[in-house]
Motif scaffolding. Structure first.
Motif, PDB file in Angstrom:
ATOM      1  N   ASN A 139       0.849  -1.172   0.000  1.00 54.54           N
ATOM      2  CA  ASN A 139       0.000   0.000   0.000  1.00 54.54           C
ATOM      3  C   ASN A 139       0.896   1.236   0.000  1.00 54.54           C
ATOM      4  N   ASP A 142      -0.665   4.541   2.163  1.00 58.45           N
ATOM      5  CA  ASP A 142      -0.412   4.600   3.602  1.00 58.45           C
ATOM      6  C   ASP A 142       0.994   4.128   3.981  1.00 58.45           C
ATOM      7  N   GLN A 144       2.568   1.032   3.800  1.00 54.73           N
ATOM      8  CA  GLN A 144       2.529  -0.158   4.639  1.00 54.73           C
ATOM      9  C   GLN A 144       2.253  -1.380   3.774  1.00 54.73           C
ATOM     10  N   GLU A 146       0.014  -4.773   3.486  1.00 51.94           N
ATOM     11  CA  GLU A 146      -1.170  -5.455   3.981  1.00 51.94           C
ATOM     12  C   GLU A 146      -1.048  -6.915   3.558  1.00 51.94           C
ATOM     13  N   VAL A 166      -1.337  -5.764   9.083  1.00 55.59           N
ATOM     14  CA  VAL A 166      -0.620  -4.605   8.556  1.00 55.59           C
ATOM     15  C   VAL A 166       0.806  -4.668   9.084  1.00 55.59           C
ATOM     16  N   VAL A 167       1.760  -4.529   8.169  1.00 56.71           N
ATOM     17  CA  VAL A 167       3.180  -4.538   8.525  1.00 56.71           C
ATOM     18  C   VAL A 167       3.738  -3.168   8.122  1.00 56.71           C
ATOM     19  N   LEU A 168       4.401  -2.519   9.067  1.00 51.79           N
ATOM     20  CA  LEU A 168       4.912  -1.167   8.836  1.00 51.79           C
ATOM     21  C   LEU A 168       6.234  -1.202   8.062  1.00 51.79           C
ATOM     22  N   PRO A 169       6.593  -0.082   7.421  1.00 49.21           N
ATOM     23  CA  PRO A 169       7.764  -0.078   6.538  1.00 49.21           C
ATOM     24  C   PRO A 169       9.111  -0.283   7.226  1.00 49.21           C
ATOM     25  N   ASN A 170       9.158  -0.217   8.545  1.00 50.48           N
ATOM     26  CA  ASN A 170      10.416  -0.468   9.264  1.00 50.48           C
ATOM     27  C   ASN A 170      10.423  -1.858   9.899  1.00 50.48           C
ATOM     28  N   GLU A 171       9.477  -2.714   9.504  1.00 49.72           N
ATOM     29  CA  GLU A 171       9.368  -4.053  10.081  1.00 49.72           C
ATOM     30  C   GLU A 171       9.783  -5.118   9.070  1.00 49.72           C
ATOM     31  N   SER A 186      12.046  -2.119   4.859  1.00 46.23           N
ATOM     32  CA  SER A 186      12.791  -0.882   4.613  1.00 46.23           C
ATOM     33  C   SER A 186      13.637  -0.989   3.349  1.00 46.23           C
TER      34      SER A 186
END
Length: 191
Positions: A139, A142, A144, A146, A166-171, A186
């Motif tokens: 995505n 946002d 991120q 999904e 949802v997985v964040l961009p630093n994970e 990242s």
């Protein structure tokens, strides 16, 4: 009075139209539930994310699986989408005789900005109905990832996934089917 209905195409008809030069050469199309869909133009952000993802997955998968970027997959007699990325089981002829089908596919990935709503609704439902066990949407709106897993059919008859994460961009996220392989987001989200 007759009802107006749209002509639905089979994969064979879709391929025949392509052979006859029906589609403009500078545009990309895919067949979704019998409808010929013109794919959206890619932004530079989309292209960068897709390229970074392809590079990371190719390095990680090495010879463990087949990584395909923006190539067709066959889901039914009337659906041949071209997702941004697919991880498929290795095939002795490298899918020369046929594009991967549902049973061959371990993961489908779409990189989404202008197509986010379409990828969350139409594509998600199609992939779930086809039994694709894992579907990811990068995505870009946002920033991120999904992840969707465990496809099922709702009481209403439509299809969806039971698990959304949802997985964040630093994970980091584990590649489905390969518990020893993790993707650092990242390295994929540009900037």
């Amino acid at each position: 009075m007759n009802a107006v209905t749209a002509k639905r195409f089979s994969i064979a008809e879709y391929h025949r139209l392509a052979e006859l030069g029906f589609f403009e050469s500078d545009n990309r199309f895919e067949l979704i539930r019998g409808e010929i869909i013109k794919k959206a133009k890619k932004t530079t952000f989309h292209s960068a994310c897709n390229s970074l993802l392809l590079g990371e997955l190719c390095l990680m998968m090495a010879k463990s699986a087949c990584v395909r970027g923006q190539e067709p997959i066959i889901l039914s007699d009337d659906s041949e989408p071209e997702p941004d990325m697919v991880i498929a089981r290795n095939c002795s002829d490298n899918y020369l005789s046929s594009h991967p089908e549902s049973a061959d596919i371990l993961l489908v990935v779409e990189v989404s900005d202008s197509t986010l709503k379409y990828d969350r609704r139409t594509k998600l439902s199609l992939y779930a109905e086809s039994g694709i066990s894992d579907y990811w949407i990068f995505n870009l709106v946002d920033i991120q990832l999904e992840t969707y897993s465990e496809p099922y059919q709702k009481q209403t008859g439509s299809f969806d996934y039971r698990v959304k994460r949802v997985v964040l961009p630093n994970e980091v996220v584990v590649i489905p089917g390969f518990p020893e392989l993790s993707l650092d987001l990242s390295a994929v989200f540009p900037g």
